[in-house]
Design a protein around this motif. Sequence first.
Motif, mmCIF file in Angstrom:
data_model
loop_
_atom_site.group_PDB
_atom_site.id
_atom_site.type_symbol
_atom_site.label_atom_id
_atom_site.label_comp_id
_atom_site.label_asym_id
_atom_site.label_seq_id
_atom_site.Cartn_x
_atom_site.Cartn_y
_atom_site.Cartn_z
ATOM 1 N N VAL A 177 0.837 -1.205 0.000
ATOM 2 C CA VAL A 177 0.000 0.000 0.000
ATOM 3 C C VAL A 177 0.874 1.258 0.000
ATOM 4 N N ARG A 178 1.937 1.248 0.806
ATOM 5 C CA ARG A 178 2.811 2.435 0.896
ATOM 6 C C ARG A 178 3.434 2.756 -0.461
ATOM 7 N N VAL A 179 4.016 1.762 -1.109
ATOM 8 C CA VAL A 179 4.682 2.011 -2.390
ATOM 9 C C VAL A 179 3.663 2.434 -3.445
ATOM 10 N N THR A 180 2.495 1.811 -3.433
ATOM 11 C CA THR A 180 1.466 2.145 -4.421
ATOM 12 C C THR A 180 0.990 3.588 -4.245
ATOM 13 N N LYS A 181 0.752 3.989 -3.007
ATOM 14 C CA LYS A 181 0.312 5.367 -2.761
ATOM 15 C C LYS A 181 1.376 6.375 -3.186
ATOM 16 N N SER A 182 2.639 6.027 -2.964
ATOM 17 C CA SER A 182 3.726 6.944 -3.324
ATOM 18 C C SER A 182 3.860 7.089 -4.832
ATOM 19 N N CYS A 183 3.486 6.043 -5.570
ATOM 20 C CA CYS A 183 3.671 6.046 -7.032
ATOM 21 C C CYS A 183 2.413 6.393 -7.812
ATOM 22 N N ILE A 184 1.277 6.504 -7.137
ATOM 23 C CA ILE A 184 0.013 6.566 -7.859
ATOM 24 C C ILE A 184 -0.094 7.800 -8.756
ATOM 25 N N SER A 185 0.457 8.930 -8.348
ATOM 26 C CA SER A 185 0.372 10.139 -9.188
ATOM 27 C C SER A 185 1.136 9.941 -10.486
ATOM 28 N N LEU A 186 2.312 9.341 -10.420
ATOM 29 C CA LEU A 186 3.100 9.087 -11.616
ATOM 30 C C LEU A 186 2.404 8.073 -12.521
ATOM 31 N N LEU A 187 1.788 7.068 -11.933
ATOM 32 C CA LEU A 187 1.101 6.048 -12.726
ATOM 33 C C LEU A 187 -0.151 6.609 -13.379
ATOM 34 N N ARG A 188 -0.817 7.550 -12.714
ATOM 35 C CA ARG A 188 -1.981 8.193 -13.334
ATOM 36 C C ARG A 188 -1.556 9.000 -14.557
ATOM 37 N N GLN A 189 -0.410 9.659 -14.458
ATOM 38 C CA GLN A 189 0.062 10.479 -15.574
ATOM 39 C C GLN A 189 0.386 9.622 -16.794
ATOM 40 N N SER A 190 0.900 8.432 -16.572
ATOM 41 C CA SER A 190 1.306 7.568 -17.681
ATOM 42 C C SER A 190 0.223 6.584 -18.091
ATOM 43 N N ASN A 191 -0.906 6.569 -17.355
ATOM 44 C CA ASN A 191 -1.920 5.525 -17.571
ATOM 45 C C ASN A 191 -1.278 4.141 -17.518
ATOM 46 N N GLY A 192 -0.441 3.965 -16.508
ATOM 47 C CA GLY A 192 0.364 2.757 -16.402
ATOM 48 C C GLY A 192 -0.319 1.599 -15.710
ATOM 49 N N ARG A 193 0.506 0.787 -15.037
ATOM 50 C CA ARG A 193 0.000 -0.464 -14.472
ATOM 51 C C ARG A 193 0.535 -0.705 -13.077
ATOM 52 N N ILE A 194 -0.298 -1.359 -12.296
ATOM 53 C CA ILE A 194 0.100 -1.830 -10.974
ATOM 54 C C ILE A 194 -0.015 -3.352 -10.990
ATOM 55 N N VAL A 195 1.086 -4.023 -10.713
ATOM 56 C CA VAL A 195 1.117 -5.479 -10.699
ATOM 57 C C VAL A 195 1.394 -5.932 -9.266
ATOM 58 N N ASN A 196 0.421 -6.550 -8.652
ATOM 59 C CA ASN A 196 0.552 -7.016 -7.274
ATOM 60 C C ASN A 196 0.731 -8.529 -7.235
ATOM 61 N N VAL A 197 1.744 -8.976 -6.521
ATOM 62 C CA VAL A 197 2.025 -10.404 -6.419
ATOM 63 C C VAL A 197 1.366 -10.937 -5.154
ATOM 64 N N ALA A 198 0.291 -11.683 -5.341
ATOM 65 C CA ALA A 198 -0.380 -12.339 -4.219
ATOM 66 C C ALA A 198 0.124 -13.783 -4.144
ATOM 67 N N SER A 199 -0.748 -14.740 -3.912
ATOM 68 C CA SER A 199 -0.332 -16.138 -3.810
ATOM 69 C C SER A 199 -1.565 -17.020 -3.806
ATOM 70 N N LEU A 200 -1.394 -18.281 -4.220
ATOM 71 C CA LEU A 200 -2.485 -19.246 -4.065
ATOM 72 C C LEU A 200 -2.812 -19.470 -2.602
ATOM 73 N N ALA A 201 -1.857 -19.166 -1.712
ATOM 74 C CA ALA A 201 -2.113 -19.286 -0.279
ATOM 75 C C ALA A 201 -3.207 -18.329 0.181
ATOM 76 N N ALA A 202 -3.496 -17.318 -0.631
ATOM 77 C CA ALA A 202 -4.594 -16.405 -0.314
ATOM 78 C C ALA A 202 -5.949 -17.045 -0.577
ATOM 79 N N ARG A 203 -5.963 -18.120 -1.370
ATOM 80 C CA ARG A 203 -7.210 -18.818 -1.687
ATOM 81 C C ARG A 203 -7.530 -19.897 -0.661
ATOM 82 N N ILE A 204 -6.514 -20.672 -0.287
ATOM 83 C CA ILE A 204 -6.683 -21.764 0.672
ATOM 84 C C ILE A 204 -5.707 -21.556 1.819
#
Length: 358
Positions: A177-204
Amino acid sequence: MIRLDHQIFLYFFSTFSSSYIIWFLWNPIWFNHFCIVCGLSIISWTLAYYFFEIFNQEMIDPVGKIVLITGCDSGFGNRLACRLDRMGFHIYAGVLLPDGDGAKQLQQKCSNRLKIMQMDVTKPEEVNNVVEQIKQSGMPLWALVNNAGIGISVPFDWGNDIDVYRKVFDVNIFGVVRVTKSCISLLRQSNGRIVNVASLAARITSPLSSHYSMAKHSVRVFSDALRREIGSSSKMKIITLEPSFYRTDIINHDSMNRMRRKIFDETPEDIRENYGEKYFRIFDKSNQMTESIIKNDYEAVIEAMIMAVAGENPKLYYRCCNYYEVIAFWALSHMPEIIVDYSVKYSGKLNKLLWIKN
């Protein structure tokens, strides 16, 4: 007295049997058509995803675009940084140890477009410093890959107060969350992407993984929230990856065993007495079970990450797992809780591994 789960099974069996008898006697044509339509819909949807992956291979132009990747000391982040650098992106590789082996390997293998950045995602000043350097570069921030993560495998009540949970969440979710909030203005300007690495452990959620599963589930929720808050009002894309079991530094049995001993020593005495020293044998068996399912080649994860960053039309979710894991984890996660509990309890005879004296 009949157990609750047995009662539910009896209710299910009686309801199912009665419904089947009514259907068999009535046998309406519309019901048969409904079942056929449902079956064809599932098959068509599966084939649609399959063809999407085959024919949707267009890549964006990487020239002049920055990609910020956290957790590049080793594992997925390290390998991804190399691959994207070869493609022509400008990589800002966040590492804990700028003088460590992982950072040195990146400097040796990659071009001068790759920059090693000291970046502990739990420290706001280091995150802000990296973002400021990206701003000063004059190039757009095209993608943020929230890859940094840690894993601790111990019973939920080990440790002092909630220290273990706090440590895992500080990196795996609050850092994201911290890194995303810090970068969100730059990503809005570029219409870029946020790639979050979760895990199958989040499912089971398997035994001994409550801290990790809770944090990675929160990453999924965070991705969904971003997609619905930001993605619906801009051209930004939010992509989530769910890798299964791969050999990274998170699954390092030696360091994990040392961490378990340290956490056990910090646990209140009454809880330690409930487990005892014999419980450490369970971790050895757990390590052996993990070794039997872990995969050494994580090229499939890197390919999914590349498509998430550089694909013209990336998918919302990339589940980096084989067909067995899709059935065992992702599909099972949509089953009723009683079925999930039984599956986790008896799969691999985990009930024997989780014995504690009462």
